[in-house]
Design a protein around this motif. Structure first.
Motif, PDB file in Angstrom:
ATOM      1  N   LEU A 235       0.808  -1.222   0.000  1.00 58.57           N
ATOM      2  CA  LEU A 235       0.000   0.000   0.000  1.00 58.57           C
ATOM      3  C   LEU A 235       0.838   1.268   0.000  1.00 58.57           C
ATOM      4  N   GLY A 236       2.088   1.182   0.407  1.00 55.67           N
ATOM      5  CA  GLY A 236       2.897   2.392   0.462  1.00 55.67           C
ATOM      6  C   GLY A 236       2.271   3.418   1.390  1.00 55.67           C
ATOM      7  N   PRO A 237       2.200   4.696   0.954  1.00 55.02           N
ATOM      8  CA  PRO A 237       1.622   5.749   1.815  1.00 55.02           C
ATOM      9  C   PRO A 237       0.166   5.492   2.200  1.00 55.02           C
ATOM     10  N   LEU A 238      -0.557   4.696   1.373  1.00 61.76           N
ATOM     11  CA  LEU A 238      -1.976   4.466   1.620  1.00 61.76           C
ATOM     12  C   LEU A 238      -2.227   3.568   2.829  1.00 61.76           C
ATOM     13  N   GLU A 239      -1.189   2.970   3.405  1.00 63.87           N
ATOM     14  CA  GLU A 239      -1.362   2.179   4.622  1.00 63.87           C
ATOM     15  C   GLU A 239      -1.930   3.032   5.745  1.00 63.87           C
ATOM     16  N   ASP A 240      -1.651   4.324   5.701  1.00 65.81           N
ATOM     17  CA  ASP A 240      -2.120   5.224   6.754  1.00 65.81           C
ATOM     18  C   ASP A 240      -3.378   5.984   6.357  1.00 65.81           C
ATOM     19  N   TYR A 241      -3.975   5.624   5.201  1.00 67.61           N
ATOM     20  CA  TYR A 241      -5.133   6.375   4.725  1.00 67.61           C
ATOM     21  C   TYR A 241      -6.253   5.434   4.302  1.00 67.61           C
ATOM     22  N   PRO A 242      -7.127   5.018   5.223  1.00 63.87           N
ATOM     23  CA  PRO A 242      -8.314   4.254   4.824  1.00 63.87           C
ATOM     24  C   PRO A 242      -9.268   5.146   4.034  1.00 63.87           C
ATOM     25  N   SER A 243     -10.266   4.516   3.418  1.00 64.34           N
ATOM     26  CA  SER A 243     -11.100   5.195   2.417  1.00 64.34           C
ATOM     27  C   SER A 243     -11.771   6.465   2.929  1.00 64.34           C
ATOM     28  N   ALA A 244     -12.337   6.440   4.122  1.00 67.76           N
ATOM     29  CA  ALA A 244     -13.094   7.584   4.606  1.00 67.76           C
ATOM     30  C   ALA A 244     -12.208   8.773   4.951  1.00 67.76           C
TER      31      ALA A 244
ATOM     32  N   ASN B  25     -14.588   8.074  -1.830  1.00 68.49           N
ATOM     33  CA  ASN B  25     -15.747   7.185  -1.887  1.00 68.49           C
ATOM     34  C   ASN B  25     -16.752   7.631  -2.937  1.00 68.49           C
ATOM     35  N   ASP B  26     -16.952   8.952  -3.040  1.00 68.76           N
ATOM     36  CA  ASP B  26     -17.916   9.470  -4.025  1.00 68.76           C
ATOM     37  C   ASP B  26     -17.465   9.141  -5.446  1.00 68.76           C
ATOM     38  N   LYS B  27     -16.183   9.319  -5.719  1.00 68.78           N
ATOM     39  CA  LYS B  27     -15.667   9.038  -7.058  1.00 68.78           C
ATOM     40  C   LYS B  27     -15.772   7.552  -7.381  1.00 68.78           C
ATOM     41  N   LEU B  28     -15.454   6.732  -6.406  1.00 69.21           N
ATOM     42  CA  LEU B  28     -15.517   5.285  -6.616  1.00 69.21           C
ATOM     43  C   LEU B  28     -16.934   4.843  -6.950  1.00 69.21           C
ATOM     44  N   LEU B  29     -17.913   5.358  -6.219  1.00 73.29           N
ATOM     45  CA  LEU B  29     -19.298   4.952  -6.440  1.00 73.29           C
ATOM     46  C   LEU B  29     -19.893   5.597  -7.687  1.00 73.29           C
TER      47      LEU B  29
ATOM     48  N   TYR C 174     -21.059  -8.024   6.052  1.00 67.12           N
ATOM     49  CA  TYR C 174     -22.405  -7.889   6.618  1.00 67.12           C
ATOM     50  C   TYR C 174     -23.386  -8.905   6.030  1.00 67.12           C
ATOM     51  N   GLY C 175     -23.030  -9.483   4.883  1.00 68.00           N
ATOM     52  CA  GLY C 175     -23.865 -10.518   4.301  1.00 68.00           C
ATOM     53  C   GLY C 175     -25.162 -10.037   3.706  1.00 68.00           C
ATOM     54  N   GLU C 176     -25.249  -8.741   3.377  1.00 72.91           N
ATOM     55  CA  GLU C 176     -26.457  -8.213   2.757  1.00 72.91           C
ATOM     56  C   GLU C 176     -26.075  -7.055   1.852  1.00 72.91           C
ATOM     57  N   PRO C 177     -26.896  -6.769   0.807  1.00 73.91           N
ATOM     58  CA  PRO C 177     -26.573  -5.661  -0.089  1.00 73.91           C
ATOM     59  C   PRO C 177     -26.327  -4.375   0.691  1.00 73.91           C
ATOM     60  N   GLY C 178     -25.329  -3.628   0.237  1.00 75.40           N
ATOM     61  CA  GLY C 178     -24.974  -2.396   0.908  1.00 75.40           C
ATOM     62  C   GLY C 178     -23.915  -2.562   1.978  1.00 75.40           C
ATOM     63  N   GLY C 179     -23.540  -3.801   2.257  1.00 71.50           N
ATOM     64  CA  GLY C 179     -22.563  -4.059   3.314  1.00 71.50           C
ATOM     65  C   GLY C 179     -21.203  -3.447   3.014  1.00 71.50           C
ATOM     66  N   PHE C 180     -20.776  -3.579   1.753  1.00 71.99           N
ATOM     67  CA  PHE C 180     -19.464  -3.028   1.414  1.00 71.99           C
ATOM     68  C   PHE C 180     -19.464  -1.500   1.497  1.00 71.99           C
ATOM     69  N   ILE C 181     -20.576  -0.871   1.104  1.00 70.84           N
ATOM     70  CA  ILE C 181     -20.660   0.589   1.173  1.00 70.84           C
ATOM     71  C   ILE C 181     -20.565   1.034   2.633  1.00 70.84           C
ATOM     72  N   ARG C 182     -21.172   0.273   3.526  1.00 68.45           N
ATOM     73  CA  ARG C 182     -21.052   0.605   4.961  1.00 68.45           C
ATOM     74  C   ARG C 182     -19.594   0.539   5.404  1.00 68.45           C
ATOM     75  N   ARG C 183     -18.881  -0.490   4.917  1.00 64.13           N
ATOM     76  CA  ARG C 183     -17.468  -0.611   5.284  1.00 64.13           C
ATOM     77  C   ARG C 183     -16.665   0.581   4.750  1.00 64.13           C
ATOM     78  N   LEU C 184     -17.042   1.059   3.556  1.00 70.63           N
ATOM     79  CA  LEU C 184     -16.341   2.207   2.968  1.00 70.63           C
ATOM     80  C   LEU C 184     -16.494   3.463   3.830  1.00 70.63           C
ATOM     81  N   LYS C 185     -17.669   3.631   4.402  1.00 64.78           N
ATOM     82  CA  LYS C 185     -18.005   4.919   5.002  1.00 64.78           C
ATOM     83  C   LYS C 185     -17.954   4.940   6.530  1.00 64.78           C
ATOM     84  N   GLU C 186     -18.125   3.788   7.159  1.00 70.42           N
ATOM     85  CA  GLU C 186     -18.206   3.818   8.617  1.00 70.42           C
ATOM     86  C   GLU C 186     -16.847   4.104   9.241  1.00 70.42           C
ATOM     87  N   ASP C 187     -16.865   4.778  10.358  1.00 68.22           N
ATOM     88  CA  ASP C 187     -15.634   5.135  11.085  1.00 68.22           C
ATOM     89  C   ASP C 187     -14.618   5.733  10.106  1.00 68.22           C
ATOM     90  N   GLU C 188     -13.415   5.129  10.029  1.00 71.04           N
ATOM     91  CA  GLU C 188     -12.395   5.638   9.118  1.00 71.04           C
ATOM     92  C   GLU C 188     -12.505   5.041   7.721  1.00 71.04           C
TER      93      GLU C 188
END
Length: 932
Positions: A27-36, A42-46, A59-73
């Motif tokens: 990951l290089g520098p991105l190791e210290d930068y999660p998506s949020a 996130n907006d560009k990706l979606l 989460y095992g349900e639609p929208g689970g990955f988007i929650r992972r993208l946006k929740e907390d960091e």
């Protein structure tokens, strides 16, 4: 962010029992930068991939990955890359969903694992995902990654889809593969296109698209000749239009006038509706259509125009399976939009894609569309009246934007019988009958209609995914035709793995099966063998060599030696085996390719147990093998043990389980088989040549494993006995595995042992042999082993009470300095009490072997651990002791030497393994040719 390694697993592997790609990501520098934490990421990706919203993630349900993208960091880029690679493949039409991302143990590095259908498409998807990520993050986080100023995601996605079209299975082939999987029929892709093998070995059948191995060549030739097809069908009374074959525009016009307008112009031998023009009513239209048709061939057919709708009637094995009404690509006016705008609107249908990417193909305004526009006195900017239908194609082919309506259930019996007769008349096992009629529900005898073509290799897309109506399983009847009920599709497969003894056990098992009448395909460390003849040389213990055996139409049984290297590189080359046998787990190759512990090594070798169908054969004396019993779905678990008091095996036997045990008897050690109450004395170990009268305990254990595996595969007990009695450790049976040469005044044993356990087994054997004179040893260790493993090898040698130890190095130093490995061995020998005067370092293997042979005297034992085993064996058998005529100088082999080595089991004799060795006129002695 960089991809530092790509690895493609083409079969069951440490991550899944299906195909996956593993990217090792830094990951290089991105190791210290999660998506949020990255503004706008996130907006560009979606914006690019809104369909990521369907990913359930943890989460095992639609929208689970988007929650992972946006929740907390948010989540980290390795995890994001995994989901992007999956989704981009899905957008090309691939059915992929599996993925996982795990740390490698190094800071900032991750293994990104995801499934794929076609490996190059899977890799290309990851490359595009990487580029998208770099475009979506600030410049300061890109590291040294380069980004293009002209990057356009829509264009890149279309390029990926087009690339996938050329690499992935088309809808017809894909449906046949799915039908095979539903019937548990194994399959192998044989080229980059649509050539596929179903079944293994002698049971195999092949397809290319929808042409099968049962399709007669003459039938395909007839179907490709539209004129011949028309004549044959006319001769049996089938309804066909009148037609004429011409080569020039002038003749085409004459033919059209003779037949009567309107007419159809089509290329003589094209398909998919290419170059076809319908409803031509003037000389000018005929002339233009001829020029278009000639783009696809020199000859042109002029045919009566039959009024009605185009229907594709699919006949498999003489039975009508499906009927689709094909509607040409068209638009419907709304009184507001131009024809171009209406086409764009139609192409927005998510079911439409590039080529065969989706169930429908996008409509294009090309030559045919422009001709029809011109004939109607329309242009691309014409606004159609509300409800007005305008056809942009004259044919209903799906590949040009047409749609399909399933009418299978309403076809008239007369029309059904007509299609079946037509297919039989041409001789095709899979035929697409193109029938023009106003109404398929009414008999052609009543309302007319005609067969305009009979197609070999008809497409299945319109039937498996019609635009309207019921999808039809058209691939299933094809598989049922190729493999009728109760027809075998799989040959028995035995997979053998472990740290030591794989080659000997695999060869012993193959010998037993061959003696039982099987045509065995065998993979080993020195080559691929079919019925005892070597067909490919080299280390053949990986997935490619396994597929070589499974592709061979002669083979009816497979014995596949399976090494850790192939499993780590590419996985297994087959989806399952009948019997998976694990011999042992010992220290070897640790510290390489991420395998640091015995437990990790066991997890890799466990793969063959995980995919075993009938039986898992496990060493009950090895705790790491025993643990594998909890990871198999095989119908039975069988154990072999050298310890007759083994409590687990005794409990297993009392429960009626399958086991083989080494027991002490009056005459020596007896191999005893237990199965569901059966107590069968199989064979005394001293009667097995490979065990050197029972003293080679490691080969006793190998014999237990081979016998148990053979029994689990259904081999008769008498055949197992005979196989064990006739298998020895000559160089021709098991090159480099405890090969004994007794023709000198002293005994020489050559072995490929290169890890502590293998060294210990041979040293232990030497201590049990009666030796009149001295014991001499030549030893080394591979340079890529850990220092601790090399020292362990030295400690095992120190236990052998050798009078002379010659330490050498392998030809390939594998990153070590010239004398590094010999020096480590010498130091450890000295530390373990070996006298310095009994140790000699001779770097070159040939010189070391020569020195050992030269110093040997009558009654001595020389144990040589060889690397280049063929060269060593030639050197051993070519040597002339000092009390005879000297034929050797400085290790060079004299071609005049006459040898006296007897060999057994000539059916497994393999001359290429000795390169220059030849058999003399009696077939019982060998002579060595000069190796230089």
């Amino acid at each position: 962010m960089d991809i530092i390694e790509r690895r493609v697993f083409r079969g069951p592997n440490q991550y899944a029992h299906f195909k996956v790609i593993r990217l090792t990501l830094d990951l290089g520098p991105l190791e210290d930068y999660p998506s949020a934490s990255i503004p706008g990421f996130n907006d560009k990706l979606l914006e690019w991939l809104p369909s990521l919203d369907e990913h359930g993630c943890s989460y095992g349900e639609p929208g689970g990955f988007i929650r992972r993208l946006k929740e907390d960091e948010g989540t980290w880029m390795g995890h994001i890359l995994e989901h992007m690679a999956i989704e981009l493949q899905a957008l090309t039409g691939a059915d992929v969903t599996f993925g996982k991302t795990r740390g490698t143990g190094l800071s900032g590095q991750y293994h990104v694992v995801y499934s794929y259908e076609e490996e190059r498409v899977g890799i290309a998807a990851a490359d595009l995902a990487m580029e998208m990520i770099h475009h979506a993050i600030p410049e300061e986080l890109r590291g040294h990654a380069k980004v293009r100023d002209d990057f356009n995601f829509e264009e890149e996605l279309n390029d990926l889809i087009t690339y996938a079209q050329r690499r992935q299975f088309g809808p017809s082939t894909a449906s046949l593969v799915r039908a095979a999987e539903e019937r548990d029929i194994p399959w192998l892709r044989l080229n980059d296109y649509s050539l596929v093998q179903f079944g293994h070995g002698k049971y195999q059948k092949r397809i290319q698209a929808t042409v099968t191995s049962e399709t007669r060549h003459i039938a395909v030739e007839i179907a490709s000749d539209k004129e011949e097809t028309n004549d044959l069908l006319s001769a049996i009374g089938a309804p066909v239009p009148k037609q004429k074959l011409v080569q020039s525009t002038r003749r085409a016009i004459q033919a059209a006038e003779a037949l009567g307008y309107p007419v159809v112009i089509k290329p003589y031998n094209a398909n998919h509706g290419r170059g076809v023009s319908l409803d031509l009513t003037t000389k000018e239209e005929v002339a233009a259509a001829v020029e278009k048709a000639k783009e696809h061939g020199r000859s042109v057919l002029v045919e009566q125009m039959i009024t009605g709708f185009d229907h594709r009637m699919l006949v498999v094995n003489g039975e009508l399976i499906a009927v689709s009404k094909r509607v040409p690509g068209h638009v419907v006016g709304d009184g507001k939009k131009t024809i171009t705008e209406l086409v764009d609107q139609v192409n927005e249908d998510p079911r439409r894609g590039v080529g065969h990417e989706k169930v429908l193909t996008r409509i294009e305004i090309d030559y045919q569309a422009k001709r029809l526009l011109e004939a109607a006195e329309y242009t691309e900017t014409t606004v159609l009246n509300e409800g007005e239908v305008f056809y942009l194609r004259s044919t209903g082919n799906l590949s040009t934007g047409g749609t399909a309506i399933d009418l299978t259930d309403v076809v008239h019996p007369d029309n059904r019988e007509m299609a079946q007769r037509a297919a039989r008349a041409i001789g095709l096992d899979v035929a697409g009958v193109d029938f023009i009629t106003p109404d398929i529900t009414r008999s052609y005898r009543e309302i007319g209609g005609a067969i305009c073509e009979v197609n070999a290799a008809p497409g299945f897309r319109m039937h498996v995914a019609p635009t309207e109506g019921t999808p039809r399983d058209v691939a299933g009847p094809v598989m049922d035709m190729l493999f009728p009920q109760d027809t075998p599709t799989r040959i028995p497969i035995a997979a053998v793995t472990g740290t030591n003894g794989k080659t000997t056990t695999a060869r012993m098992l193959a010998h037993i099966l061959k003696m039982s009448g099987s045509t065995v395909g065998l993979t080993t460390t020195d080559g691929v063998y079919v019925d005892g003849q070597r067909t490919a040389s080299g280390d053949m213990t990986g997935p490619y060599s396994a597929q070589m055996v499974l592709r061979d139409p002669k083979v009816d049984t497979a014995v596949l030696e399976t090494a850790r290297g192939g499993l780590l590189r590419s996985g297994l080359g087959y989806s399952s085996c009948d019997v998976g046998c694990v011999l042992n787990i010992a220290s070897d190759h640790l510290g390489l390719k991420g395998i640091e512990t015995l437990e990790q090594l066991a997890e890799i070798k466990r793969i063959i147990v995980e995919v075993a169908r009938d039986c898992a054969v496990l060493n009950a004396d090895d705790i790491n093998c025993l643990k594998m019993a909890a990871h198999t779905d095989a119908e039975r678990i069988a154990y072999f043990t050298m310890d007759p008091t083994n409590p687990l095996v005794r409990q297993h036997i009392e429960a009626g389980g399958l086991a083989i045990v080494l027991e002490q008897g009056i005459k020596g050690q007896m191999i005893t088989l237990y199965d569901d109450g059966l107590d069968l004395h199989l064979l005394w170990t001293h009667l097995i040549p490979a065990t050197m009268e029972g003293k080679a305990l490691h080969n006793v254990q190998n014999a237990l494993a081979a016998a148990l595996t053979a029994y689990a595969m259904g081999t008769k007990v008498d055949n197992i006995r005979q196989g064990l009695r006739t298998f020895d450790t000559s160089f021709f049976q098991v090159p480099g595995r405890m090969n004994v040469y007794d023709e000198h005044p002293f005994k020489v044993i050559l072995d490929y042992g290169h890890n502590p356990a293998a060294i210990q087994a041979m040293v232990s054997l030497c201590t049990r042999l009666d030796v009149e004179g001295r014991r001499i040893c030549v030893v080394s260790a591979p340079g890529d082993r850990r220092d601790e493993d090399i020292r362990d090898i030295a400690r095992q040698i120190a236990q052998g009470n050798f009078d002379q130890i010659i330490v050498r190095r392998d030809d390939s130093r594998r990153g070590r300095a010239d004398k590094e490995v010999p020096q480590i061995i010498e130091d450890e020998l000295l530390a373990n009490g070996v006298d310095a005067y009994s140790i000699k370092i001779i770097i070159d293997e040939q010189e070391a072997v020569d020195e050992a042979l030269q110093m040997a005297q009558r009654g001595d034992l020389v144990l040589i651990f060889g690397d280049a085993t063929t060269r060593c064996w030639k050197q051993i058998i070519s040597f002339k002791p000092d009390d005879g005529a000297t034929s050797q100088t400085n290790g060079k082999i004299d071609s005049s030497v006459s040898l006296g080595t007897e060999f057994s089991s000539p059916q497994l004799l393999d001359l290429p393994s000795l390169e220059g060795l030849i058999i003399d006129e009696r077939g019982a002695r060998l002579a060595a040719e000069e190796s230089d």
